[in-house]
Design an enzyme around this catalytic site. Structure first.
Site, PDB file in Angstrom:
ATOM      1  N   LYS A 153      -2.443   6.192  -4.339  1.00  0.00           N
ATOM      2  CA  LYS A 153      -3.526   7.083  -4.162  1.00  0.00           C
ATOM      3  C   LYS A 153      -3.461   8.487  -4.627  1.00  0.00           C
ATOM      4  O   LYS A 153      -2.128   8.873  -4.918  1.00  0.00           O
ATOM      5  CB  LYS A 153      -3.739   7.315  -2.675  1.00  0.00           C
ATOM      6  CG  LYS A 153      -3.821   5.985  -1.729  1.00  0.00           C
ATOM      7  CD  LYS A 153      -4.177   6.351  -0.387  1.00  0.00           C
ATOM      8  CE  LYS A 153      -3.545   4.666   0.372  1.00  0.00           C
ATOM      9  NZ  LYS A 153      -2.386   4.440   0.581  1.00  0.00           N
TER      10      LYS A 153
ATOM     11  N   TYR B  62       3.333   9.926   1.034  1.00  0.00           N
ATOM     12  CA  TYR B  62       4.108   9.286   2.116  1.00  0.00           C
ATOM     13  C   TYR B  62       5.825   9.705   1.421  1.00  0.00           C
ATOM     14  O   TYR B  62       6.617   9.233   2.477  1.00  0.00           O
ATOM     15  CB  TYR B  62       4.017   7.827   1.918  1.00  0.00           C
ATOM     16  CG  TYR B  62       2.760   7.558   2.322  1.00  0.00           C
ATOM     17  CD1 TYR B  62       1.633   8.278   2.900  1.00  0.00           C
ATOM     18  CD2 TYR B  62       2.262   5.947   1.846  1.00  0.00           C
ATOM     19  CE1 TYR B  62       0.437   7.773   3.056  1.00  0.00           C
ATOM     20  CE2 TYR B  62       1.012   5.651   2.212  1.00  0.00           C
ATOM     21  CZ  TYR B  62       0.036   6.436   2.683  1.00  0.00           C
ATOM     22  OH  TYR B  62      -1.195   6.173   2.952  1.00  0.00           O
TER      23      TYR B  62
ATOM     24  N   HIS C 197      -7.409   9.814  -2.265  1.00  0.00           N
ATOM     25  CA  HIS C 197      -6.813   9.441  -0.848  1.00  0.00           C
ATOM     26  C   HIS C 197      -7.640  10.230   0.133  1.00  0.00           C
ATOM     27  O   HIS C 197      -8.050   9.655   1.181  1.00  0.00           O
ATOM     28  CB  HIS C 197      -5.204  10.422  -0.895  1.00  0.00           C
ATOM     29  CG  HIS C 197      -4.627   9.719   0.292  1.00  0.00           C
ATOM     30  ND1 HIS C 197      -3.056   9.825   0.048  1.00  0.00           N
ATOM     31  CD2 HIS C 197      -4.723   9.432   1.463  1.00  0.00           C
ATOM     32  CE1 HIS C 197      -2.570   9.210   1.143  1.00  0.00           C
ATOM     33  NE2 HIS C 197      -3.624   8.978   1.867  1.00  0.00           N
TER      34      HIS C 197
ATOM     35  N   ASP D 227       0.936  -1.153   0.149  1.00  0.00           N
ATOM     36  CA  ASP D 227      -0.181   0.081   0.144  1.00  0.00           C
ATOM     37  C   ASP D 227       0.839   1.255   0.011  1.00  0.00           C
ATOM     38  O   ASP D 227       1.719   1.461   0.855  1.00  0.00           O
ATOM     39  CB  ASP D 227      -1.028  -0.049   1.323  1.00  0.00           C
ATOM     40  CG  ASP D 227      -1.954   1.235   1.218  1.00  0.00           C
ATOM     41  OD1 ASP D 227      -2.912   1.081   0.580  1.00  0.00           O
ATOM     42  OD2 ASP D 227      -1.708   2.188   1.849  1.00  0.00           O
TER      43      ASP D 227
END
Ligand code: A2P
Length: 320
Positions: free
Chosen positions: A77, A48, A110, A43
């Protein structure tokens, strides 16, 4: 490993590796190790800040014959500043490049929150766009374009309330196949689970361990520690597992995917082995009793005074 089966027959492993909070410099090793151990679901998200490293680890594992691309499930996302329909495809193309893959298995919106295109993380309220100015239904049309182009094999959403999930599904040509939400025994969200089931939408639980490594600014002073809950610890002792495995099995046994984050070899192995832990109906019932609608990821980053979002409108529930 057990899987979620999508309408077209594709299967997503129920347990995946979360990469939120995995630091550059750590995530490369963690992903390589995880793939060698047998993880087949990653994921990811561009926000990130580590997709290039994840992509490097995946590419090397594939080149070394650890697995093929077809054996791996990769989710990523769409970030909040690319909600304009024409920005969805370019955003996906950047992620594909960083992850070194020709396609994603699953691509999610997201957050139900939009920013101006030039803003990555708003520091003032004028960095936001309201959902009236940038409707989720329009973003969803952009998602359907990348699905049709084959660049994402499945599309879905994240952090969507039952109200928002229903609204997107109602106006969609291809309704969301996944809603990725915070879920663990302190935040069981039975209404959301029922709504998703009714709409034929699968669920993935993020922060399944209670997200203990969130940055201090995102933590409440008095927050309860899920991994130390006495009921969780007691069941772990009875079943010969760890508290983390109990929390994961609570999700997996009900067909809800879970994506625990770890960058530690022992804990990566432990989390993968949670797939084999069997909880009794009594165990599951006792864990259900822990529900207190406690969000660790509260969404208050988006509830800046003067911004077009607040916690009540974000989650479609009374704030507090
Ligand atoms: P680490 O990466 O050092 O293993 P969540 O997935 O809910 O966000 O939780 C991630 C946090 O939980 C990280 O701090 C991670 O630390 C820790 N963690 C991951 N697996 C386990 C485990 N099996 N037991 C205890 N803590 C864990």
């Amino acid at each position: 490993m057990s899987t979620i089966r999508f309408a077209n027959g594709d299967e997503m492993p129920l347990l995946g590796l979360g990469t939120w909070k995995s630091k550059p410099g750590e995530v490369y090793e963690a992903v390589k190790l995880a793939l060698e151990m047998g993880y087949r679901h990653l994921d990811c998200a561009p926000i990130y800040g580590n997709e290039r490293e994840v992509g490097q680890a995946v590419a090397e594992a594939i080149a070394a014959g650890v697995l093929t691309r077809e054996e791996l499930w990769i989710t990523s996302k769409l970030w909040n500043n690319a909600h304009a329909p024409e920005d969805v495809l370019p955003a996906l193309e950047r992620t594909l490049q960083d992850l070194q893959t020709p396609y994603l298995d699953l691509w999610l919106i997201h957050w139900p929150v939009a920013f101006k295109p030039e803003v990555v993380f708003p520091e003032t309220p004028d960095g936001f766009l309201s959902l009236e100015a940038q409707p989720l239904g329009a973003t969803w049309k952009g998602m359907e374009v990348v699905l049709k182009a084959g660049l994402a094999r499945h599309i879905g959403v994240s952090n969507m309330s039952p109200t928002k999930l229903r609204a997107i599904a109602a106006s969609a040509t291809h309704p969301p196949e996944m809603n990725q939400v915070e879920r663990h025994p302190y935040l069981a969200q039975p209404e959301l689970v029922a709504c998703a089931r009714e709409l034929g939408c699968h669920l993935t639980a993020y922060s399944p361990l209670g997200s203990p490594d969130r940055p201090p600014g995102l933590k409440a002073a008095d927050e309860p520690v899920l991994l130390e809950d006495p009921a969780v610890v007691a069941i772990a002792q009875q079943r010969g597992g760890s508290p983390a495995q109990v929390l994961l099995a609570w999700s997996l046994q009900r067909g809800i995917a879970a994506i625990p984050k770890s960058v530690n070899a022992t804990r990566l192995r432990q989390n993968l082995d949670a797939c084999a832990l069997q909880l009794s109906p009594e165990d599951l019932g006792a864990l259900d009793q822990l529900d207190r609608h406690r969000r660790y990821v509260s969404g208050d980053l988006w509830a800046m005074p003067g911004a077009p979002y607040n916690l009540a409108s974000l989650w479609d529930e009374p704030a507090g």
